[in-house]
Design a protein around this motif. Structure first.
Motif, PDB file in Angstrom:
ATOM      1  N   ALA A  26       0.837  -1.207   0.000  1.00  9.13           N
ATOM      2  CA  ALA A  26       0.000   0.000   0.000  1.00  9.13           C
ATOM      3  C   ALA A  26       0.867   1.250   0.000  1.00  9.13           C
ATOM      4  O   ALA A  26       0.609   2.208  -0.754  1.00  9.13           O
ATOM      5  N   LEU A  27       1.913   1.270   0.827  1.00 11.92           N
ATOM      6  CA  LEU A  27       2.823   2.427   0.863  1.00 11.92           C
ATOM      7  C   LEU A  27       3.524   2.605  -0.485  1.00 11.92           C
ATOM      8  O   LEU A  27       3.681   3.717  -0.981  1.00 11.92           O
ATOM      9  N   THR A  28       3.948   1.499  -1.065  1.00 14.00           N
ATOM     10  CA  THR A  28       4.625   1.560  -2.372  1.00 14.00           C
ATOM     11  C   THR A  28       3.692   2.113  -3.441  1.00 14.00           C
ATOM     12  O   THR A  28       4.083   2.971  -4.232  1.00 14.00           O
ATOM     13  N   ASP A  29       2.446   1.642  -3.454  1.00 11.39           N
ATOM     14  CA  ASP A  29       1.485   2.128  -4.452  1.00 11.39           C
ATOM     15  C   ASP A  29       1.253   3.627  -4.312  1.00 11.39           C
ATOM     16  O   ASP A  29       1.205   4.350  -5.302  1.00 11.39           O
ATOM     17  N   GLY A  48       3.168   9.215  -7.302  1.00  7.41           N
ATOM     18  CA  GLY A  48       3.848  10.503  -7.437  1.00  7.41           C
ATOM     19  C   GLY A  48       5.034  10.487  -8.381  1.00  7.41           C
ATOM     20  O   GLY A  48       5.641  11.529  -8.641  1.00  7.41           O
ATOM     21  N   ILE A  49       5.376   9.326  -8.901  1.00  7.99           N
ATOM     22  CA  ILE A  49       6.507   9.227  -9.825  1.00  7.99           C
ATOM     23  C   ILE A  49       6.001   9.500 -11.234  1.00  7.99           C
ATOM     24  O   ILE A  49       5.115   8.821 -11.722  1.00  7.99           O
ATOM     25  N   PHE A  71      13.030   2.308 -15.538  1.00  7.48           N
ATOM     26  CA  PHE A  71      13.320   3.197 -14.422  1.00  7.48           C
ATOM     27  C   PHE A  71      12.257   3.040 -13.333  1.00  7.48           C
ATOM     28  O   PHE A  71      12.556   2.874 -12.160  1.00  7.48           O
ATOM     29  N   ARG A  72      10.984   3.073 -13.746  1.00  5.12           N
ATOM     30  CA  ARG A  72       9.884   2.947 -12.787  1.00  5.12           C
ATOM     31  C   ARG A  72       9.952   1.594 -12.066  1.00  5.12           C
ATOM     32  O   ARG A  72       9.704   1.510 -10.866  1.00  5.12           O
ATOM     33  N   GLY A  76      11.083  -1.313  -7.039  1.00  7.21           N
ATOM     34  CA  GLY A  76      11.819  -2.335  -6.292  1.00  7.21           C
ATOM     35  C   GLY A  76      12.534  -1.754  -5.085  1.00  7.21           C
ATOM     36  O   GLY A  76      12.487  -2.321  -3.984  1.00  7.21           O
ATOM     37  N   VAL A  77      13.180  -0.616  -5.263  1.00  9.31           N
ATOM     38  CA  VAL A  77      13.865   0.037  -4.142  1.00  9.31           C
ATOM     39  C   VAL A  77      12.836   0.531  -3.133  1.00  9.31           C
ATOM     40  O   VAL A  77      13.010   0.393  -1.920  1.00  9.31           O
ATOM     41  N   ALA A  78      11.750   1.124  -3.625  1.00 15.12           N
ATOM     42  CA  ALA A  78      10.724   1.669  -2.731  1.00 15.12           C
ATOM     43  C   ALA A  78      10.154   0.592  -1.814  1.00 15.12           C
ATOM     44  O   ALA A  78       9.953   0.824  -0.626  1.00 15.12           O
ATOM     45  N   ARG A  79       9.903  -0.584  -2.363  1.00 15.95           N
ATOM     46  CA  ARG A  79       9.346  -1.670  -1.546  1.00 15.95           C
ATOM     47  C   ARG A  79      10.284  -2.015  -0.377  1.00 15.95           C
ATOM     48  O   ARG A  79       9.838  -2.320   0.722  1.00 15.95           O
ATOM     49  N   ASP A  80      11.587  -1.960  -0.626  1.00 18.09           N
ATOM     50  CA  ASP A  80      12.552  -2.288   0.426  1.00 18.09           C
ATOM     51  C   ASP A  80      12.766  -1.143   1.410  1.00 18.09           C
ATOM     52  O   ASP A  80      13.027  -1.365   2.572  1.00 18.09           O
TER      53      ASP A  80
END
Length: 120
Positions: A6-9, A14-15, A25-26, A31-35
């Motif tokens: 949910a946080l990643t979505d 906003g990207i 790129f997205r 992938g980085v955002a999830r971690d």
């Protein structure tokens, strides 16, 4: 859907996605955002500094080309730009107190005797 998803979505909305060419790129950002997102949410300093948002900005490359170089006797003009090798040649000539009247043939440059750069 778990909290991390949910946080990643929310973050990924906003990207900006100007073209399909940025899909890799997205995908990497996601992938980085999830971690990182769950760590970021628990660290106030990271959240206030917008660390993840800054990590998600694509590199920007600025480039330019030098098309002329002047000296007291005229101007060296290269319509396609001076290569690094040509700029090195110019610097060596200037350091030796010589003009640039005889550029090597491979530089794609010509010397305009008596011309100033703004006359090109």
């Amino acid at each position: 859907m778990n909290r991390r998803d949910a946080l990643t979505d929310v973050f990924m909305t906003g990207i900006h996605r100007p073209t399909d060419e940025t899909s890799n790129f997205r995908q990497a950002v996601e992938g980085v955002a999830r971690d990182v997102l769950t760590i970021k949410k628990n660290a106030r300093a990271s959240a206030s500094a917008r660390v993840l948002s800054r990590l998600a900005e694509p590199d920007r490359v600025l480039s330019f080309r030098v098309t002329w170089e002047g000296d007291t006797g005229g101007t060296l003009y290269a319509p396609d730009g001076l290569s690094a090798e040509a700029v090195g040649w110019v610097q060596a000539r200037k350091a030796a107190g010589e003009n640039m009247a005889s550029p090597p043939p491979g530089f794609g440059a010509s010397y305009l005797e008596g011309a100033s750069p703004w006359e090109i």
